[in-house]
Design a protein around this motif. Structure first.
Motif, PDB file in Angstrom:
ATOM      1  N   THR A  18     -50.944  -7.029  -0.966  1.00  0.00           N
ATOM      2  CA  THR A  18     -51.353  -8.072  -1.903  1.00  0.00           C
ATOM      3  C   THR A  18     -51.441  -7.572  -3.353  1.00  0.00           C
ATOM      4  O   THR A  18     -51.637  -8.371  -4.266  1.00  0.00           O
ATOM      5  CB  THR A  18     -52.724  -8.638  -1.494  1.00  0.00           C
ATOM      6  OG1 THR A  18     -53.658  -7.548  -1.403  1.00  0.00           O
ATOM      7  CG2 THR A  18     -52.642  -9.355  -0.155  1.00  0.00           C
ATOM      8  N   GLU A  19     -51.292  -6.266  -3.554  1.00  0.00           N
ATOM      9  CA  GLU A  19     -51.397  -5.678  -4.898  1.00  0.00           C
ATOM     10  C   GLU A  19     -50.178  -6.030  -5.737  1.00  0.00           C
ATOM     11  O   GLU A  19     -49.067  -6.080  -5.243  1.00  0.00           O
ATOM     12  CB  GLU A  19     -51.544  -4.161  -4.781  1.00  0.00           C
ATOM     13  CG  GLU A  19     -52.047  -3.506  -6.036  1.00  0.00           C
ATOM     14  CD  GLU A  19     -53.438  -3.986  -6.411  1.00  0.00           C
ATOM     15  OE1 GLU A  19     -53.564  -4.662  -7.452  1.00  0.00           O
ATOM     16  OE2 GLU A  19     -54.384  -3.688  -5.677  1.00  0.00           O
ATOM     17  N   GLY A  34     -43.059   8.581  -6.917  1.00  0.00           N
ATOM     18  CA  GLY A  34     -42.020   7.563  -7.077  1.00  0.00           C
ATOM     19  C   GLY A  34     -42.017   6.533  -5.974  1.00  0.00           C
ATOM     20  O   GLY A  34     -41.171   5.636  -5.966  1.00  0.00           O
ATOM     21  N   ALA A  35     -42.944   6.629  -5.033  1.00  0.00           N
ATOM     22  CA  ALA A  35     -43.007   5.680  -3.925  1.00  0.00           C
ATOM     23  C   ALA A  35     -44.433   5.563  -3.412  1.00  0.00           C
ATOM     24  O   ALA A  35     -45.207   6.520  -3.494  1.00  0.00           O
ATOM     25  CB  ALA A  35     -42.091   6.133  -2.798  1.00  0.00           C
ATOM     26  N   LEU A  36     -44.749   4.388  -2.894  1.00  0.00           N
ATOM     27  CA  LEU A  36     -46.057   4.156  -2.278  1.00  0.00           C
ATOM     28  C   LEU A  36     -45.866   3.408  -0.963  1.00  0.00           C
ATOM     29  O   LEU A  36     -45.169   2.395  -0.916  1.00  0.00           O
ATOM     30  CB  LEU A  36     -46.941   3.295  -3.183  1.00  0.00           C
ATOM     31  CG  LEU A  36     -47.498   3.922  -4.438  1.00  0.00           C
ATOM     32  CD1 LEU A  36     -48.162   2.865  -5.313  1.00  0.00           C
ATOM     33  CD2 LEU A  36     -48.500   5.015  -4.085  1.00  0.00           C
ATOM     34  N   PRO A  37     -46.494   3.884   0.095  1.00  0.00           N
ATOM     35  CA  PRO A  37     -46.505   3.106   1.332  1.00  0.00           C
ATOM     36  C   PRO A  37     -47.318   1.831   1.095  1.00  0.00           C
ATOM     37  O   PRO A  37     -48.279   1.835   0.313  1.00  0.00           O
ATOM     38  CB  PRO A  37     -47.212   4.014   2.332  1.00  0.00           C
ATOM     39  CG  PRO A  37     -47.161   5.374   1.723  1.00  0.00           C
ATOM     40  CD  PRO A  37     -47.151   5.167   0.251  1.00  0.00           C
ATOM     41  N   VAL A  38     -46.943   0.775   1.766  1.00  0.00           N
ATOM     42  CA  VAL A  38     -47.621  -0.511   1.624  1.00  0.00           C
ATOM     43  C   VAL A  38     -48.326  -0.822   2.939  1.00  0.00           C
ATOM     44  O   VAL A  38     -47.738  -0.688   4.014  1.00  0.00           O
ATOM     45  CB  VAL A  38     -46.607  -1.625   1.279  1.00  0.00           C
ATOM     46  CG1 VAL A  38     -47.304  -2.973   1.154  1.00  0.00           C
ATOM     47  CG2 VAL A  38     -45.856  -1.285  -0.005  1.00  0.00           C
ATOM     48  N   SER A  39     -49.596  -1.227   2.844  1.00  0.00           N
ATOM     49  CA  SER A  39     -50.381  -1.515   4.048  1.00  0.00           C
ATOM     50  C   SER A  39     -50.639  -3.007   4.185  1.00  0.00           C
ATOM     51  O   SER A  39     -50.721  -3.738   3.194  1.00  0.00           O
ATOM     52  CB  SER A  39     -51.719  -0.774   4.010  1.00  0.00           C
ATOM     53  OG  SER A  39     -52.552  -1.290   2.991  1.00  0.00           O
ATOM     54  N   ALA A  70     -46.563  -6.207  -3.922  1.00  0.00           N
ATOM     55  CA  ALA A  70     -45.881  -5.168  -3.150  1.00  0.00           C
ATOM     56  C   ALA A  70     -45.290  -5.758  -1.880  1.00  0.00           C
ATOM     57  O   ALA A  70     -44.177  -5.424  -1.476  1.00  0.00           O
ATOM     58  CB  ALA A  70     -46.857  -4.036  -2.823  1.00  0.00           C
ATOM     59  N   GLY A  71     -46.008  -6.666  -1.254  1.00  0.00           N
ATOM     60  CA  GLY A  71     -45.522  -7.319  -0.043  1.00  0.00           C
ATOM     61  C   GLY A  71     -44.261  -8.131  -0.276  1.00  0.00           C
ATOM     62  O   GLY A  71     -43.441  -8.288   0.629  1.00  0.00           O
ATOM     63  N   ASP A  72     -44.085  -8.647  -1.491  1.00  0.00           N
ATOM     64  CA  ASP A  72     -42.875  -9.414  -1.814  1.00  0.00           C
ATOM     65  C   ASP A  72     -41.627  -8.551  -1.725  1.00  0.00           C
ATOM     66  O   ASP A  72     -40.537  -9.072  -1.494  1.00  0.00           O
ATOM     67  CB  ASP A  72     -42.962 -10.018  -3.227  1.00  0.00           C
ATOM     68  CG  ASP A  72     -44.028 -11.078  -3.365  1.00  0.00           C
ATOM     69  OD1 ASP A  72     -44.412 -11.690  -2.337  1.00  0.00           O
ATOM     70  OD2 ASP A  72     -44.491 -11.296  -4.497  1.00  0.00           O
TER      71      ASP A  72
END
Length: 140
Positions: A18-19, A34-39, A70-72
């Motif tokens: 949701t961020e 350069g990357a972030l896991p999405v929860s 981020a979810g998009d």
């Protein structure tokens, strides 16, 4: 036996799906990644976004990074590896899916680290690195 836990960079950070991408970009900047896991809402891996994703899939398409989440950007099934997996399994997962960053998950399905190309270079031999580069970067 070298495991994913031995290779990974510990202390990876999630970003909730949701961020906003604006916040994700600031977080990447602050963390020097350069990357972030999405929860998801249960703090389980639902994707991974990169700085390139934000530029190509948001900014370049004229979307608003302050409202796009981020979810998009998360599509498909995220790839991950168990912390107990051996180095051959890590390489196989990254090579088969031609990915450069791999989240490491513990037995409780929680993020415990990330494996990047730099991590591979520090822990694997020259032959393994050469094979990885050939399989991931070679034209398909």
């Amino acid at each position: 036996m070298t495991t994913a836990k031995d290779i990974m960079h510990p202390g990876a950070h999630w970003i909730p799906k949701t961020e906003t991408l604006e916040h994700a970009a600031m977080r990447m900047r602050d963390l020097h990644v350069g990357a972030l896991p999405v929860s998801d809402e249960d703090e389980r891996l639902c994707g991974i976004i990169t700085d390139r994703d934000i530029v190509i899939k948001c900014v370049a398409e004229g979307r608003d990074a302050s409202t796009c989440t981020a979810g998009d950007l998360c599509v498909g099934t995220p790839r991950w590896i168990s912390a107990n997996a051996d180095a051959d399994a890590v390489l196989s997962e990254m090579e088969t899916h031609r990915i450069r960053r791999l989240p490491v998950i513990d037995e409780n399905k929680r993020l415990v680290g990330m494996i990047s190309e730099a991590d591979l270079a520090k822990h694997l031999d020259e032959h393994q690195i050469a094979e990885f580069a050939q399989k991931v970067y070679a034209a398909s």
